[in-house]
Design an enzyme around this catalytic site. Structure first.
Site, PDB file in Angstrom:
ATOM      1  N   HIS A 422       0.913  -1.230  -0.101  1.00 10.26           N
ATOM      2  CA  HIS A 422      -0.045  -0.024   0.110  1.00 10.26           C
ATOM      3  C   HIS A 422       0.759   1.320  -0.056  1.00 10.26           C
ATOM      4  O   HIS A 422       1.986   1.235   0.214  1.00 10.26           O
ATOM      5  CB  HIS A 422      -1.034   0.039   1.145  1.00 10.26           C
ATOM      6  CG  HIS A 422      -0.352  -0.061   2.435  1.00 10.26           C
ATOM      7  ND1 HIS A 422       0.318   1.363   3.198  1.00 10.26           N
ATOM      8  CD2 HIS A 422      -0.242  -0.932   3.541  1.00 10.26           C
ATOM      9  CE1 HIS A 422       0.807   0.730   4.244  1.00 10.26           C
ATOM     10  NE2 HIS A 422       0.269  -0.667   4.512  1.00 10.26           N
ATOM     11  N   CYS A 438       2.682  -5.037   6.957  1.00  4.41           N
ATOM     12  CA  CYS A 438       2.547  -4.694   5.486  1.00  4.41           C
ATOM     13  C   CYS A 438       3.673  -4.181   4.817  1.00  4.41           C
ATOM     14  O   CYS A 438       4.556  -4.097   5.529  1.00  4.41           O
ATOM     15  CB  CYS A 438       1.430  -3.417   5.323  1.00  4.41           C
ATOM     16  SG  CYS A 438      -0.496  -4.172   5.663  1.00  4.41           S
TER      17      CYS A 438
END
Length: 463
Positions: A422, A438
């Protein structure tokens, strides 16, 4: 006459005539013998005395004569019908009554020939007569029109508003009870009497063309409208709209429940003339994204074969014949040109040691970026995964159980549970583990990966 010795004259007495044989008995016997032979011969082709069929005496007749006698008696037997509409007399001939007289006569001779005395005077043979119901009803209605109300046949027509064929139901009529008249004729014929009287009521008269028969034809016609078109394989390449297909068709009832279909070849030819423009096309090559095993994960451009329509000179006539048989799927003959397929392999490599993300295309580096993976205690899991769910923006950690909340995280592409690539706007320390598992990228890099990596793209995470 002298003997030449004593001078006396002698004469021979005439010889005594021979006695002639008397043949009168022979000549008298010839007629009697011929008669006996004739009688014997006749007995070989005549039916035994006393034989009868349904009251018709046929003894002493040939089979042919007997058949004629049976037919004549049935044709002449009269029935006087008393009905609410008055009195009328009809014969077997009027009613279209028949029997297989030839078969009956042949059987009578076979069972009871004259040459077999033991078969003389046999028990009479009964027989069931057949009456043509339509002919009988016509005869009765002609002689007693007040007793007859004509039925109305079911019909069908194309309804332009509904774009379908529809049925108009049949309506029953009324007439003298043909079954009662037939039974009376049978009784009189069996009894061998020339006429009889019967009381018959008025009963419903079914229409020759029933609603059910019209419904069957309507279903067939609407099936034509449902499927009408020019096909290549299972594809209805050039559909024919319902109104146009109906305009090609003419339906002709025969009055007995059959509806003949015919099609206008000239009208069909108008559609055939424009087929090439709708059928011909050039090939379109496919462009697909594949994984390392060659499996397609995304088709950027679907491949399409090229095709060229063949000779159309006989199509209109052939299609017209098909429509007459209820088949509205006309198969076109085309020449096909195959298409080529361009395959692009894409995969993502995440190196936790180097803190880099590398995009590979056909085995070559397409992009290489610094990233931030999970920090201590939140390490990003190693393994082989695939891109799954993607969303252009979402809040992260903003629920019970998480001690952080980051709003409006952009360009999210999940690959392992809650681990995702992301965009990151809250730090610029790429190359150092910073996340809760992440893979952090710059917003621009995350957007490019988001657009480049389709669902199913392989992701390898390792040290």
């Amino acid at each position: 006459m002298t003997d030449g010795t004593d001078g006396a004259t002698y004469a021979w007495a005439p010889a005594e005539p021979k006695t002639r044989k008397n043949r009168s008995g022979l000549w008298i016997g010839i007629p009697a013998g011929a008669t006996a032979v004739a009688l014997i011969a006749a007995s070989l082709v005549l039916i035994a005395p006393g034989a009868s069929v349904a009251g018709v005496q046929i003894g002493g007749l040939t089979a042919g004569a007997a058949a004629q006698a049976i037919e004549t008696r049935l044709a002449e037997t009269a029935v006087t019908v008393e009905s609410p509409a008055g009195e009328v007399t009809v014969t077997g001939a009027d009613l279209g009554a028949t029997v297989d007289a030839a078969a009956l006569a042949d059987k009578a001779f076979a069972d009871n020939p004259m040459w077999k005395p033991a078969s003389w005077f046999p028990q009479g043979t009964g027989v069931s007569i057949e009456v043509d119901a339509a002919e009988a009803a016509a005869a009765l209605s002609e002689r007693s029109p007040g007793a007859f109300r004509a039925p109305v046949d079911a019909s069908l027509a194309y309804d332009a508003g509904a774009e379908s064929y529809v049925t108009t139901p049949a309506e029953a009529g009324e007439g003298i009870d043909v079954a009662a008249v037939t039974a009376a004729l049978q009784s009189a014929f069996d009894a061998g009497i020339p006429s009889t009287t019967v009381q018959a009521g008025l009963v419903p008269v079914d229409a020759p063309v029933s609603t059910e028969e019209a419904d069957v034809a309507v279903a067939k016609l609407n099936g034509i409208l449902d499927s009408a078109g020019f096909y290549i394989g299972d594809e209805r390449t050039v559909p024919v709209d319902r109104a146009t297909a109906a305009s090609w068709i003419t339906v002709t009832p025969d009055g007995t429940g059959e509806f003949a279909i015919s099609a206008d070849e000239a009208a069909i030819q108008n559609a055939v003339a424009g087929l090439a423009g709708s059928v011909d096309r050039t090939a379109v090559n496919a462009d697909v994204i594949v994984d390392s095993g060659g499996e397609v994960i995304k088709a950027l451009t679907e491949g399409q074969t090229g095709r060229t329509l063949g000779d159309t000179s006989g199509i209109a006539a052939a299609f017209a014949a098909q429509l007459a048989d209820g088949d509205a799927r006309y198969a076109l003959t085309v020449t096909e040109t195959p298409f080529d397929t361009k395959k692009t392999e894409r995969r993502i490599d995440v190196n936790l040691s180097a803190q880099t993300v590398t995009l590979y295309e056909n085995g070559q580096v397409y992009r290489n970026w610094s990233m931030s993976s999970g920090k201590s205690g939140w390490e990003t899991h190693t393994g082989n995964y695939r891109i799954g769910w993607k969303t252009s923006m979402q809040d992260m950690g903003c629920v019970d159980g998480y001690d952080w909340c980051t709003k409006d995280v952009p360009w999210v592409a999940y690959f392992n549970g809650d681990e995702a690539f992301h965009g990151t706007y809250w730090h610029n320390n790429f190359g150092t583990p910073m996340s809760h598992g992440c893979v952090n990228l710059t917003v621009n890099n995350a957007k490019e990966l988001y657009d480049w990596a389709y669902k199913g793209t392989e992701v390898s995470v390792h040290y």
